[in-house]
Design a protein around this motif. Structure first.
Motif, PDB file in Angstrom:
ATOM      1  N   GLY A   1       0.743  -1.203   0.083  1.00 50.41           N
ATOM      2  CA  GLY A   1       0.027   0.186  -0.044  1.00 50.41           C
ATOM      3  C   GLY A   1       0.815   1.128  -0.009  1.00 50.41           C
ATOM      4  N   ASN A   2       2.018   1.007   0.782  1.00 45.13           N
ATOM      5  CA  ASN A   2       2.935   2.183   0.973  1.00 45.13           C
ATOM      6  C   ASN A   2       3.462   2.693  -0.322  1.00 45.13           C
ATOM      7  OD1 ASN A   2       4.745   4.341   2.059  1.00 45.13           O
ATOM      8  ND2 ASN A   2       6.236   2.636   1.992  1.00 45.13           N
ATOM      9  N   PHE A   3       3.985   1.640  -1.243  1.00 47.02           N
ATOM     10  CA  PHE A   3       4.592   1.928  -2.637  1.00 47.02           C
ATOM     11  C   PHE A   3       3.751   2.109  -3.757  1.00 47.02           C
ATOM     12  CE2 PHE A   3       8.221  -0.052   0.034  1.00 47.02           C
ATOM     13  CZ  PHE A   3       9.065   1.030  -0.198  1.00 47.02           C
ATOM     14  N   SER A   4       2.499   1.657  -3.526  1.00 45.41           N
ATOM     15  CA  SER A   4       1.501   1.641  -4.655  1.00 45.41           C
ATOM     16  C   SER A   4       0.606   2.966  -4.524  1.00 45.41           C
ATOM     17  CB  SER A   4       0.600   0.436  -4.785  1.00 45.41           C
ATOM     18  OG  SER A   4      -0.510   0.443  -3.764  1.00 45.41           O
ATOM     19  N   GLY A   5       0.357   3.256  -3.281  1.00 48.57           N
ATOM     20  CA  GLY A   5      -0.722   4.514  -3.223  1.00 48.57           C
ATOM     21  C   GLY A   5      -2.095   3.819  -2.993  1.00 48.57           C
ATOM     22  N   TYR A   6      -2.259   2.562  -2.996  1.00 49.15           N
ATOM     23  CA  TYR A   6      -3.598   2.088  -2.768  1.00 49.15           C
ATOM     24  C   TYR A   6      -3.840   1.450  -1.567  1.00 49.15           C
ATOM     25  CZ  TYR A   6      -4.060   3.481  -7.583  1.00 49.15           C
ATOM     26  OH  TYR A   6      -3.807   4.437  -8.741  1.00 49.15           O
ATOM     27  N   LYS A   7      -4.865   1.251  -0.988  1.00 48.34           N
ATOM     28  CA  LYS A   7      -5.303   0.466   0.253  1.00 48.34           C
ATOM     29  C   LYS A   7      -5.978  -0.880  -0.036  1.00 48.34           C
ATOM     30  CE  LYS A   7     -10.019   2.492   1.161  1.00 48.34           C
ATOM     31  NZ  LYS A   7     -10.207   3.070  -0.165  1.00 48.34           N
ATOM     32  N   GLN A   8      -6.007  -1.917   0.773  1.00 49.19           N
ATOM     33  CA  GLN A   8      -6.536  -3.199   0.832  1.00 49.19           C
ATOM     34  C   GLN A   8      -8.139  -2.952   0.282  1.00 49.19           C
ATOM     35  OE1 GLN A   8      -5.793  -5.852   3.926  1.00 49.19           O
ATOM     36  NE2 GLN A   8      -7.578  -7.206   3.370  1.00 49.19           N
ATOM     37  N   GLY A   9      -8.344  -3.725  -0.590  1.00 52.10           N
ATOM     38  CA  GLY A   9      -9.670  -3.572  -1.076  1.00 52.10           C
ATOM     39  C   GLY A   9      -9.647  -2.743  -2.382  1.00 52.10           C
ATOM     40  N   ASP A  10      -8.833  -2.053  -2.630  1.00 51.04           N
ATOM     41  CA  ASP A  10      -8.746  -1.103  -3.839  1.00 51.04           C
ATOM     42  C   ASP A  10      -8.305  -2.023  -5.008  1.00 51.04           C
ATOM     43  OD1 ASP A  10      -9.472   1.221  -2.859  1.00 51.04           O
ATOM     44  OD2 ASP A  10      -7.435   2.012  -2.659  1.00 51.04           O
ATOM     45  N   PRO A  11      -8.727  -2.157  -6.118  1.00 56.22           N
ATOM     46  CA  PRO A  11      -8.612  -2.975  -7.383  1.00 56.22           C
ATOM     47  C   PRO A  11      -6.936  -3.205  -7.557  1.00 56.22           C
ATOM     48  CG  PRO A  11     -10.430  -1.761  -7.838  1.00 56.22           C
ATOM     49  CD  PRO A  11     -10.069  -1.114  -6.749  1.00 56.22           C
ATOM     50  N   ASP A  12      -6.359  -1.788  -7.495  1.00 61.61           N
ATOM     51  CA  ASP A  12      -4.808  -1.800  -8.060  1.00 61.61           C
ATOM     52  C   ASP A  12      -4.123  -2.557  -6.849  1.00 61.61           C
ATOM     53  OD1 ASP A  12      -4.472   0.392 -10.321  1.00 61.61           O
ATOM     54  OD2 ASP A  12      -6.245   0.896  -9.205  1.00 61.61           O
TER      55      ASP A  12
END
Length: 357
Positions: free
Chosen positions: A278-289
């Protein structure tokens, strides 16, 4: 005066005789000295000057040409070449050697493995309490901890054969970190933020002895009888078959190379890092990315036949069999909450002073 001078001459003569006796002892034949300790290590240099201790040694003061010419009977002929070197059998494990690391055994069977995290404490009693609490291994935190290896050694020394085997997340994949971990007795090694195939290979290389890796043979507490010195088959000969190596995929780049990392011989499992992905992608658990990256790691592990690790909250996520549990501070808080129930956090509230509401 004459009497004193005569006495001095007598003492000097006596000392001279004694000195000659000592010299005579020191000049005893090398053969006699060599026979004094027949049980010594045959590979050790016993200092038997003048005897045939080194029949294949280079002639004194001459170039033997050994870099291109092998002695008679050598397996490796031609120029010395590390890549082409045929490794010997001195450290082969015994035939049909059994696995003695319980974590490795469970992983090989596909059973679920749990690791309890010791993050802040350096106190051996706290470590041992966690190690005997019911986990399979202890994830001793060294990536985000101010501890030094001396602290880790003392914690592991306090209860080397606790229910949970000693494990560690090192700071990064280099010789110093991993060599310290292994020499102190680690049976589970976790490598963080593996971004590339080369980083994954480096983590493997320093975890394993040759021929699979590049680990140097040291003399740490791992070799002692208090730890693994008396394991069946011997520590040096069997640790390559017993150590567990987990490499963490925490970045988008690491996910992109997850299949290559998972394919490295000696890597037992990939860890899909829930927070740092999440830290390196910018998305949280549950987000498709975010979920896509987790599934990339999932697919890489399955394709390579390796185990898949994650946080304990993913206990029921498909195909995950290896889990990191909470820290010692979280475990204490959970245990107290269970014990006290409704009495938890019902402290009195004075109207004044540092405990006032």
């Amino acid at each position: 005066m004459n009497r004193r001078f005569a006495l001095l001459l007598v003492l000097t003569a006596a000392l001279g005789v004694g000195a000659l006796h000592v010299l005579a002892q020191q000049s005893a034949s090398p053969k006699q000295e060599g026979q004094a300790n027949p049980s010594a290590d045959p590979d050790a240099d016993r200092g038997n000057a003048g005897t045939a201790q080194f029949p294949l040694a280079a002639p004194a003061g001459k170039d033997s040409g050994a870099v291109t010419k092998a002695p008679a009977g050598a397996v490796n002929q031609g120029t010395v070449d590390e890549k082409a070197w045929k490794y010997g059998h001195r450290f082969d494990p015994p035939p049909n050697a059994k696995i003695w690391n319980p974590v490795k055994l469970k992983m090989m069977r596909g059973e679920k493995v749990t690791g309890g995290t010791v993050s802040a404490a350096s106190d051996p009693s706290t470590y041992c309490a966690m190690a005997n609490a019911g986990y399979d291994f202890i994830w001793t935190e060294m990536q985000h901890s101010p501890r030094e290896w001396e602290n880790v050694a003392k914690m592991w020394q306090a209860c080397p054969h606790a229910k949970a085997v000693p494990g560690v997340r090192v700071a990064y994949a280099n010789e110093r970190e991993i060599q310290h971990a292994m020499d102190e007795g680690a049976l589970v090694v976790v490598i963080p933020t593996v971004r590339t195939f080369d980083e994954g290979v480096a983590g493997r290389d320093w975890t394993y002895f040759p021929p699979l890796g590049k680990r140097s043979q040291g003399a740490g507490q791992a070799y002692s009888p208090a730890f693994w010195g008396n394991v069946p088959g011997g520590y040096r000969n069997t640790i390559n078959q017993n150590v567990v190596l987990i490499e963490m995929i925490e970045t988008v780049g690491g996910a992109a190379q997850a299949r290559e990392i998972a394919s490295i011989p000696g890597v037992d499992a990939l860890f899909a890092a829930s927070s740092d992905l999440g830290n390196f992608s910018g998305y949280k658990q549950g987000d498709p990315d975010y979920e896509r990256l987790i599934n990339v790691v999932h697919d890489a592990a399955l394709a390579a036949g390796k185990r898949l690790c994650g946080p304990f909250a993913w206990l029921d996520r498909p195909d995950f069999t290896c889990f990191q549990n909470g820290s010692e501070t979280a475990a204490i808080e959970r245990g107290v909450a269970t014990e006290l129930g409704s009495l938890k956090d019902t402290q009195g509230k004075p109207e004044v002073g540092p405990y006032a509401k």
